[in-house]
Enzyme design. Sequence first.
Site, PDB file in Angstrom:
ATOM      1  N   LYS A  27       1.057  -1.103   0.081  1.00 54.20           N
ATOM      2  CA  LYS A  27      -0.264   0.068  -0.269  1.00 54.20           C
ATOM      3  C   LYS A  27       0.781   1.149   0.171  1.00 54.20           C
ATOM      4  O   LYS A  27       0.820   2.461  -0.800  1.00 54.20           O
ATOM      5  CB  LYS A  27      -0.530   0.329   1.375  1.00 54.20           C
ATOM      6  N   ALA A  38      -1.588   2.017   6.428  1.00 56.67           N
ATOM      7  CA  ALA A  38      -1.380   0.899   7.271  1.00 56.67           C
ATOM      8  C   ALA A  38      -3.657  -0.505   7.017  1.00 56.67           C
ATOM      9  O   ALA A  38      -3.819   0.022   5.636  1.00 56.67           O
ATOM     10  CB  ALA A  38      -3.131   1.620   9.237  1.00 56.67           C
ATOM     11  N   ASP A  39      -2.441  -1.499   7.474  1.00 55.32           N
ATOM     12  CA  ASP A  39      -3.971  -2.410   7.319  1.00 55.32           C
ATOM     13  C   ASP A  39      -4.129  -3.413   8.190  1.00 55.32           C
ATOM     14  O   ASP A  39      -2.851  -3.487   9.799  1.00 55.32           O
ATOM     15  CB  ASP A  39      -3.049  -3.536   5.729  1.00 55.32           C
ATOM     16  N   THR A  40      -5.051  -3.783   8.285  1.00 52.38           N
ATOM     17  CA  THR A  40      -5.437  -4.984  10.036  1.00 52.38           C
ATOM     18  C   THR A  40      -6.140  -6.208   9.416  1.00 52.38           C
ATOM     19  O   THR A  40      -7.165  -6.039   8.498  1.00 52.38           O
ATOM     20  CB  THR A  40      -6.564  -3.933  10.385  1.00 52.38           C
ATOM     21  N   ALA A  56      -0.737  -3.385  11.145  1.00 54.75           N
ATOM     22  CA  ALA A  56       0.433  -2.880  10.828  1.00 54.75           C
ATOM     23  C   ALA A  56       0.415  -1.487  10.044  1.00 54.75           C
ATOM     24  O   ALA A  56      -0.286  -1.186   9.351  1.00 54.75           O
ATOM     25  CB  ALA A  56       1.465  -3.760   9.808  1.00 54.75           C
TER      26      ALA A  56
END
Length: 207
Positions: free
Chosen positions: A61, A82-84, A119
Amino acid sequence: MTRRPTLYLASASPRRRELLQQIGVDFQPLLADEHEDVEALEAERASEAPARYVRRVTAAKLDAALARLRRRGLAPGAVLCADTTVALGTRILGKPLDAAQARDMLDALAGTEHRVLSAVALAWPQAGGAWRRAEALSISRVRMAPLPAPAIAAYVDSGEPFGKAGAYAVQGRAAAFIEHLSGSYSGVMGLPLFETAALLRDAGILS
């Protein structure tokens, strides 16, 4: 007074915007172009561990956001991504594609403890045109109460599970399902503020 660098948030998530605003951070959105397939970046790879997955997706991303920044000719600034994801053991539970998948995810999570991995990655310009990058990972543990089928069905019918990793939003109606949370509440929402703030301080964006 030294002017702080511009911060670009490369996320369409209203929760991430709210969380940054909560800690007093100004930012500009850096949303994907129509031709960009952001969802494709979240595709899983066979036998990929959840932590490796979420860090890889976040880095991808960030790569896409930096390319977007250059393509649009925007002023240099820091870029935050960010990524979850939700992990039940080694199983990655992403965003449900339909109601049946949402019900299956919630049925699997009900009465168990799972992990939520968030993250965050930041890139900011350096002298000479180089970029510095840094990342952080937050891992929280969440125990969800046993849920009868009618409760799951009603929650899915509310529409809240869609667009949410693991088919639930801790800040929404699903708060009533959470028996215990150990770790970062903001990380479970989608942006771990402690880790994010540390990265922003390194970049000179937050005091």
